[in-house]
Enzyme design. Structure first.
Site, PDB file in Angstrom:
ATOM      1  CB  SER A  11      -1.056  -0.107   0.647  1.00 28.51           C
ATOM      2  OG  SER A  11      -1.423   0.969   1.414  1.00 28.51           O
ATOM      3  CG  HIS A  34      -4.019  -1.849  -1.392  1.00 23.39           C
ATOM      4  ND1 HIS A  34      -4.994  -2.198  -1.390  1.00 23.39           N
ATOM      5  CD2 HIS A  34      -4.046  -0.695  -0.554  1.00 23.39           C
ATOM      6  CE1 HIS A  34      -6.587  -1.775  -0.338  1.00 23.39           C
ATOM      7  NE2 HIS A  34      -5.657  -1.040  -0.282  1.00 23.39           N
ATOM      8  CG  ASP A  36      -5.052   2.704   0.920  1.00 29.90           C
ATOM      9  OD1 ASP A  36      -5.985   1.620   1.237  1.00 29.90           O
ATOM     10  OD2 ASP A  36      -4.254   1.733   1.729  1.00 29.90           O
ATOM     11  CG  MET A  38      -8.213   6.738   2.896  1.00 27.20           C
ATOM     12  SD  MET A  38      -8.161   6.821   4.416  1.00 27.20           S
ATOM     13  CE  MET A  38      -6.705   6.095   4.392  1.00 27.20           C
ATOM     14  CG  HIS A  67      -9.915  -0.387  -0.252  1.00 27.03           C
ATOM     15  ND1 HIS A  67      -8.422  -0.447   1.753  1.00 27.03           N
ATOM     16  CD2 HIS A  67     -10.876   0.026   0.193  1.00 27.03           C
ATOM     17  CE1 HIS A  67      -9.777  -0.337   1.879  1.00 27.03           C
ATOM     18  NE2 HIS A  67     -11.017  -0.278   1.391  1.00 27.03           N
ATOM     19  CG  MET A  69     -11.891   2.736   2.995  1.00 28.21           C
ATOM     20  SD  MET A  69      -9.962   3.026   3.653  1.00 28.21           S
ATOM     21  CE  MET A  69      -8.653   3.206   2.038  1.00 28.21           C
ATOM     22  CG  MET A 138     -11.631  -2.954   5.575  1.00 23.09           C
ATOM     23  SD  MET A 138     -10.019  -2.880   4.798  1.00 23.09           S
ATOM     24  CE  MET A 138      -9.461  -1.577   6.200  1.00 23.09           C
ATOM     25  N   GLY A 143      -9.010   3.990   7.628  1.00 20.25           N
ATOM     26  CA  GLY A 143      -8.652   4.844   7.872  1.00 20.25           C
ATOM     27  C   GLY A 143      -6.650   5.744   7.517  1.00 20.25           C
ATOM     28  CG  PHE A 144      -5.384   6.043   9.951  1.00 14.98           C
ATOM     29  CD1 PHE A 144      -5.232   7.540   9.740  1.00 14.98           C
ATOM     30  CD2 PHE A 144      -7.020   6.821  11.039  1.00 14.98           C
ATOM     31  CE1 PHE A 144      -5.936   8.764  10.102  1.00 14.98           C
ATOM     32  CE2 PHE A 144      -7.691   7.422  11.216  1.00 14.98           C
ATOM     33  CZ  PHE A 144      -7.240   8.893  10.609  1.00 14.98           C
ATOM     34  N   GLY A 145      -2.765   3.336   8.123  1.00 17.75           N
ATOM     35  CA  GLY A 145      -2.083   2.361   8.411  1.00 17.75           C
ATOM     36  C   GLY A 145      -1.427   2.450   9.578  1.00 17.75           C
ATOM     37  CG  ASP A 176      -5.897  -3.095   3.375  1.00 16.63           C
ATOM     38  OD1 ASP A 176      -4.748  -2.605   4.044  1.00 16.63           O
ATOM     39  OD2 ASP A 176      -6.769  -1.925   2.633  1.00 16.63           O
ATOM     40  N   GLY A 198       1.395  -2.956   3.819  1.00 17.98           N
ATOM     41  CA  GLY A 198       1.232  -1.223   4.077  1.00 17.98           C
ATOM     42  C   GLY A 198       3.427  -0.752   4.391  1.00 17.98           C
TER      43      GLY A 198
HETATM   44  C1  DX5 Z   1      -5.864   1.566   6.117  1.00 20.02           C
HETATM   45  C2  DX5 Z   1      -5.551   1.242   4.247  1.00 20.02           C
HETATM   46  C3  DX5 Z   1      -4.978   0.355   4.200  1.00 20.02           C
HETATM   47  C4  DX5 Z   1      -2.905  -0.052   5.169  1.00 20.02           C
HETATM   48  C5  DX5 Z   1      -2.497  -0.873   5.468  1.00 20.02           C
HETATM   49  O1  DX5 Z   1      -7.688   2.024   5.882  1.00 20.02           O
HETATM   50  O2  DX5 Z   1      -6.806   0.171   4.358  1.00 20.02           O
HETATM   51  O3  DX5 Z   1      -4.793  -0.250   2.835  1.00 20.02           O
HETATM   52  O4  DX5 Z   1      -2.649   1.522   3.979  1.00 20.02           O
HETATM   53  O5  DX5 Z   1      -1.633  -0.625   6.246  1.00 20.02           O
HETATM   54  P1  DX5 Z   1      -0.581  -1.036   7.301  1.00 20.02           P
HETATM   55  O6  DX5 Z   1      -0.467  -2.242   5.976  1.00 20.02           O
HETATM   56  O7  DX5 Z   1       0.196  -0.605   7.708  1.00 20.02           O
HETATM   57  O8  DX5 Z   1      -1.703  -1.678   8.602  1.00 20.02           O
HETATM   58 ZN    ZN Z   2      -6.214  -0.441   2.094  1.00 16.79          ZN
END
Ligand code: DX5
Ligand code: ZN
Length: 222
Positions: A11, A34, A36, A38, A67, A69, A138, A143-145, A176, A198
Site C-alpha cells: 500500500s 494498493h 488507498d 480516502m 481501495h 474508502m 478489513m 482510515g490509517f496504516g 488489508d 503498507g
Molecule cells: C487502511 C488502509 C490500508 C493501509 C494498511 O485503512 O486501507 O491499506 O495502508 O496499512 P498497514 O499495512 O500498515 O496496516
Molecule cells: Zn487499503
C-alpha cells in the site's frame, strides 16, 4: 495444503508521497500496488482522488488495486474504473446497490471488489459472490496504516472461502490491515490469497526481500 498462489500488494499509503514514482518502482516485484483513496467522510482521513490515481496508473510497472474508502460509491467508483485500473474496491457500507455497482465496474473493464469493515457481517453477501471478482475483509478499521491485525476477522474469510467453493468461482480473498510476517500465515490459512501490506513493506530496508518473505510465509500456510 492447496496450491493457491499468494499475491502481495504493498500500500502506497505508507510510501513517501513526495517521491511517488520512485516509491512505486521500488515495489515492482510485487503483484500489484494498493492505492488507498480516502475522502475524510467515509473515514476520518484524506488522501487523494482520481488525478493522483491516474498519475500512478501512468507510471506503475504493476497493476493498480484501488481501495475506495469513500461515501457514495455508486456515484464515484465508476470514474476510477474508467481510468483503466486493474481492480476497484468499494465498501459495502457505502453503496445502496452493490450488485449494480459491481456489474457497472466489470462492464467498464475493471475487476469488481467489495470491502467489509470489521463490524460488517459477511452473511448477506455469500449468495452474491459470483457478482464479484474479489472480497476485501478489513483486518483493521479503515482510515490509517500501522494498526494491529484483527485475528477475530478470520471466520469471515473461512465463510467466504467455503461459499466461493460452493459457487465454484475463482474469487480472490483480500485482507488489508496489519499484514506482516507474523500475521500473514494466519490470514492465508483462513483462506486469504491476496494481501495488502503498507508499513511492513515500506518500513523494511530491502523491499524486495520484504515482499518475497511475505509471499513465502503466505504460500506455506495455504
Ligand atoms: C487502511 C488502509 C490500508 C493501509 C494498511 O485503512 O486501507 O491499506 O495502508 O496499512 P498497514 O499495512 O500498515 O496496516
Ligand atoms: Zn487499503
Amino acid at each position: 495444503m492447496s496450491s493457491r498462489t499468494a499475491r502481495i500488494q504493498p500500500s502506497i499509503l505508507a510510501a513517501d508521497f513526495a517521491n511517488i514514482q520512485t516509491e512505486v518502482e521500488r515495489i515492482a516485484s510485487a503483484d500489484g500496488v494498493h492505492v488507498d483513496v480516502m475522502d475524510n467522510h467515509f473515514v476520518p482521513n484524506l488522501t487523494f482522488g482520481p488525478q493522483m490515481v491516474e498519475a500512478v496508473q501512468r507510471i506503475s510497472p504493476i497493476p493498480l488495486d484501488v481501495h475506495l474508502m469513500i461515501s457514495d460509491a455508486d456515484r464515484w467508483a465508476p470514474g476510477y474504473a474508467e481510468l483503466g485500473v486493474f481492480s476497484v474496491t468499494f465498501h459495502a457500507e457505502a453503496t445502496s446497490d452493490p450488485v449494480a455497482l459491481a456489474r457497472r465496474l466489470r462492464e467498464i473493464g475493471s475487476r469488481a471488489s467489495i470491502a467489509l469493515k470489521p463490524g460488517t457481517a459477511v452473511e448477506p453477501y455469500l449468495d452474491l459472490l459470483p457478482e464479484f471478482d474479489q472480497v476485501l475483509v478489513m483486518t483493521v478499521e479503515p482510515g490509517f496504516g500501522g494498526q494491529s491485525f484483527m485475528a477475530d476477522m478470520m471466520p469471515k474469510l473461512r465463510a467466504l472461502r467455503a461459499a466461493a467453493e460452493r459457487h465454484g468461482i475463482d474469487l480472490w480473498l483480500q485482507v488489508d490491515g496489519g499484514i506482516a510476517l507474523d500475521t500473514i500465515a494466519v490470514a492465508a490459512e483462513a483462506g486469504a490469497d491476496t494481501f495488502v501490506a503498507g508499513s511492513s513493506v515500506y518500513g523494511a530496508t530491502d523491499l524486495d526481500v520484504a515482499i518475497a518473505g511475505l509471499r513465502t510465509a503466505a504460500s506455506h500456510a495455504h
